[in-house]
Design an enzyme around this catalytic site. Structure first.
Site, PDB file in Angstrom:
ATOM      1  N   ASP A 282      60.160   8.587  46.798  1.00  0.00           N
ATOM      2  CA  ASP A 282      61.562   8.336  46.511  1.00  0.00           C
ATOM      3  C   ASP A 282      62.351   9.602  46.873  1.00  0.00           C
ATOM      4  O   ASP A 282      61.785  10.623  47.253  1.00  0.00           O
ATOM      5  CB  ASP A 282      61.747   7.917  45.035  1.00  0.00           C
ATOM      6  CG  ASP A 282      63.039   7.130  44.848  1.00  0.00           C
ATOM      7  OD1 ASP A 282      63.130   6.371  43.870  1.00  0.00           O
ATOM      8  OD2 ASP A 282      63.940   7.250  45.703  1.00  0.00           O
TER       9      ASP A 282
HETATM   10  C1  GLC Z   1      67.092   6.232  45.225  1.00  0.00           C
HETATM   11  C2  GLC Z   1      66.341   5.172  44.452  1.00  0.00           C
HETATM   12  C3  GLC Z   1      65.492   4.285  45.303  1.00  0.00           C
HETATM   13  C4  GLC Z   1      66.159   4.106  46.651  1.00  0.00           C
HETATM   14  C5  GLC Z   1      66.134   5.453  47.343  1.00  0.00           C
HETATM   15  C6  GLC Z   1      66.847   5.415  48.695  1.00  0.00           C
HETATM   16  O1  GLC Z   1      67.073   7.435  44.528  1.00  0.00           O
HETATM   17  O2  GLC Z   1      65.525   5.618  43.385  1.00  0.00           O
HETATM   18  O3  GLC Z   1      65.318   3.044  44.606  1.00  0.00           O
HETATM   19  O4  GLC Z   1      65.442   3.149  47.413  1.00  0.00           O
HETATM   20  O5  GLC Z   1      66.694   6.483  46.561  1.00  0.00           O
HETATM   21  O6  GLC Z   1      68.212   5.144  48.508  1.00  0.00           O
END
Ligand code: GLC
Length: 744
Positions: A282
């Protein structure tokens, strides 16, 4: 360079080997010509400085320079199809090997046509509709140039303090598993190389939905048995549906941050579950291992993530900055790098990006692919099915169209209240607000006034609202939480209505007219303190682009409400987390506790002194404008059931009301005496039924050996003989009961 790719792809196909090894052959050949930095570049994902913001700011970097150096495998959060093709052109024409970029984004409940938030769509219990919504979202995203969505979110949660419950499918693993798998099938279709399908991403691995105190990113610590029984099933179902990628979660899981957990990402995900796609972290989760306190610096964070077989790092850039040192020190081998880089190249191969890097997207294609009338009509339909009628005292609803309506509240004209979070490509001017829906459906009958803001009073607002109510036959209040306050980084210590809204409700109620509340929210709310001021309570969630139309469709009675809760609604904050599938304890409370202020006695039961331990509205609950009855529950061949046998259950469902409608037949099970404690009820089957008035139908469920299996005391997944109870109805407190015994 592209011609070389086409020849290589053709050669790989000619050898006739299966798709995976064909792709691997192609990837290995390509890697034989790549430098170490180019390989780790494929393992690195970045976001443009001017992109959609979905995480904390970081140090500036020159994306174009990195792309030209062949050091960018993927880019997320690009805002337009034109920019996507510009970056792709740069990669294909200006980098040494011309490897195409994989563009990703959070298309989690629609791209341009926005569907209800996932928690809302889940309340439709309509698996096919959820799949179709994913298919439409994929087609619009692919037309934009996005070949990868960070969805489905498979995190089970029973804690509405956590804002991200809006993105998931609720508290039950069985239902969340069915819906997560359906979304994967919708996104990926039959063929990933098809230019209208995109890769899914199972997130957030793992158990992100159980943060301590409901605070986002907080610690998750639980037994392996609890994890496997309650949290793992939706991830597994999405993987079994063929999900091409997985995203790690921010939280530490049993003291190891998920992005550095070799147990989660290698031993469980790959060795036990057989996942062979690629894993992305993430947003900055790799370097966040420093803040977690398990890495001294970004190099150690990169080292831990690579050793955990985390194939791609989102945004934090530590892989690129550390790889030479890690390989030189012999801490990470080039063979390990190859294994991770190969997973990413194979995914690109399967998407058809090497054959045609511009297979996805293009401004013209995008413009011609979005907001299709049939997709808007579908969005309206699933929005209707997502909404839940929770209270309808004196059958205030449906409105018959003759009444003068005072439409009051902070969300009347709010498009964002319709859309919710994770809607970066939304168009407010294409979103139907509640006010628009009402004016279209009840022309000349509606007066509108805000009454208050979401959190603040408005000077004279309440007085104006009371006047409007007095001059109408019914007051319809739009209450709840703003669309901006659901999703990530939106944890709350209270899920009660904001005080300004409570004041408005009380004042309008005192005006003496029937009060209908339309609740827009991204999470269950604690409403016991205000429920008596509501004659009708209609939960709209954040219903999407067609939200205003869908709300009017149901409030007017043109369509009957048919949504059923997938998360319990607590009475008050103090009950949270609250779930239907709780354990019995050794001192379960039977019935309701007497008032302790009268008895002045303690019960020595697992309950609260001054609050019932039941929710205000239970999992599975939802009213209709008609009535359904369940009877004739039968366990087929009940005296001859042995370990390994399927168990067939039949029930009769009747629409005994005076209008057509839909309900959800739900089968719950309890293992009465097992080697470990088991939930007092577990959902093990459901079927959404549309019945004309007077119609009856016999519904059959099959309980499989797997349905009756669990992680036993010996930590093996399997069945045990013994007595089982079943309940059948249209909510988790169903009383129609049967039992059977499983013999060895
Ligand atoms: C965010 C979220 C995740 C998302 C990623 C890209 O922090 O936790 O669910 O897909 O970053 O935006």
């Amino acid at each position: 360079m592209r011609n070389l790719f086409i020849v290589l792809v053709a050669v790989a196909c000619l050898c006739g080997c299966d798709r995976r090894s064909e792709a691997e052959r192609f990837a290995d050949d390509l890697m034989s010509r790549m430098t170490l930095r180019e390989k780790v570049g494929q393992m690195s994902q970045f976001a443009p400085q001017t992109g959609v913001v979905t995480g904390p700011e970081g140090e500036p970097m020159d994306l174009n320079a990195l792309i030209k150096a062949g050091e960018v495998g993927s880019v997320l959060n690009v805002k337009t199809p034109e920019e996507i093709w510009e970056l792709q052109r740069l990669a294909v024409d200006s980098s040494r090997l011309g490897i195409p970029i994989l563009f990703g984004h959070d298309i989690i409940h629609g791209c341009k046509v926005i569907f209800p938030i996932n928690l809302g769509s889940a309340c439709s219990w309509n698996v096919e509709a959820v799949k179709e919504s994913a298919r439409i979202a994929a087609a619009e995203a692919a037309a934009m140039g996005i070949a990868w969505t960070f969805s489905p979110m498979c995190d089970v949660s029973a804690d509405p303090r956590w804002g991200r419950v809006s993105e998931g499918s609720g508290e039950d693993p069985y239902l969340a598993a069915k819906l997560s798998a359906a979304m994967v099938e919708g996104y990926q279709g039959e063929e990933l190389a098809d230019s209208t399908t995109i890769m899914a991403c199972v997130k957030h691995f793992a158990a992100y939905g159980a943060p301590e105190a409901g605070r986002d990113y907080n610690t998750v610590d639980m037994s392996e048995r609890m994890f496997r029984d309650r949290y793992l099933p939706p991830y597994v179902a999405a993987l079994d549906a063929g999900a091409a990628t997985v995203m790690t979660s921010f939280n530490d899981f049993n003291a190891i941050p998920a992005s550095g957990s070799r147990w989660l990402l290698k031993e469980l995900l790959r060795d036990e579950l057989g996942f062979d796609g690629f894993v992305v972290s993430d947003y900055r989760a790799v370097t966040e291992m420093i803040a977690h306190g398990v890495a001294r610096d970004t190099t150690e964070a990169a080292y831990k993530a690579m050793k955990a077989c985390l194939d791609m790092e989102m945004v934090s850039g530590s892989y690129l900055n550390s790889v030479e040192e890690l390989v030189k020190e012999g801490l990470v081998s080039e063979k390990e790098i190859d294994a991770m880089c190969r997973n990413v190249l194979v995914a690109k191969y399967n998407l058809g990006l090497f054959e045609d890097p511009f297979r996805y997207g293009g401004a013209e294609r995008f413009a011609g692919s979005i907001y299709r009338p049939e997709d808007l009509a579908f969005a309206r339909s699933i929005a209707r099915e997502s909404m839940v009628l929770l209270k309808n005292e004196g059958e205030v609803l449906p409105l018959d169209g003759g009444e003068r309506i005072a439409l009051i509240g902070p969300y009347i004209s709010s498009p964002r209240a319709m859309l919710g979070s994770w809607t970066a490509f939304r168009d407010y001017d294409r979103t139907v607000t509640i006010g628009q829906g009402f004016e279209e459906r009840f022309p000349g009958k509606v007066t509108m006034t805000a009454g208050c803001g979401p959190y603040a009073e408005i000077d004279g607002g309440i007085a104006q609202a009371v006047r409007a109510a007095r001059n109408a036959d019914v007051a319809v209040l739009t209450l709840g939480l703003p669309g901006e306050f659901s999703g990530e980084a939106a944890s709350m210590t209270s899920v009660e209505l904001p005080q300004a809204q409570k004041n408005l409700l009380a004042a309008v109620k005192a005006a003496g007219k029937p009060v209908v509340v339309l609740l827009t929210t991204g999470r269950p709310m604690a409403l016991e303190s205000v429920i008596d001021d509501m004659d009708a309570l209609f939960l709209a969630w954040h219903p999407g682009t067609e939200g205003g139309h869908a709300i009017a469709d149901v409030i007017s009675g043109d369509h009957s409400p048919s949504g059923h809760l997938v998360m319990s609604f607590p009475r008050c904050d103090g009950q949270i987390p609250i779930r239907y599938n709780h354990k019995a304890t050794g001192r379960p409370l039977e019935g309701t506790a007497p008032d302790p202020l009268i008895s002045m006695k303690k019960l020595y039961k697992s309950c609260y002194l001054f609050t019932p331990d039941t929710p205000l509205y239970p999992f599975g609950y939802g009213l209709s404008y008609t009535e359904f009855e369940f009877d004739s529950l039968e366990v087929v061949d009940k005296d001859n059931i042995h370990i390994g046998d399927d168990v067939t259950v039949r029930v009769r469902v009747s629409n005994v009301g005076d209008r057509d409608g839909a309900t959800v037949a739900q089968l719950y099970m309890r293992d009465m005496a097992a080697s470990t404690t088991r939930p007092v009820r577990e959902l093990k089957g459901f079927e959404r039924l549309h019945l004309r008035k007077g119609e009856l139908r016999v519904v059959e469920f099959v309980l499989t050996a797997e349905d009756m299996s669990f992680w036993r005391e010996d930590m093996k997944f399997g069945q045990e003989p013994g007595e089982f109870r079943l309940w059948l109805g249209n909510h988790s407190d169903a009383t129609l009961e049967a039992s059977f015994t499983v013999r060895p």
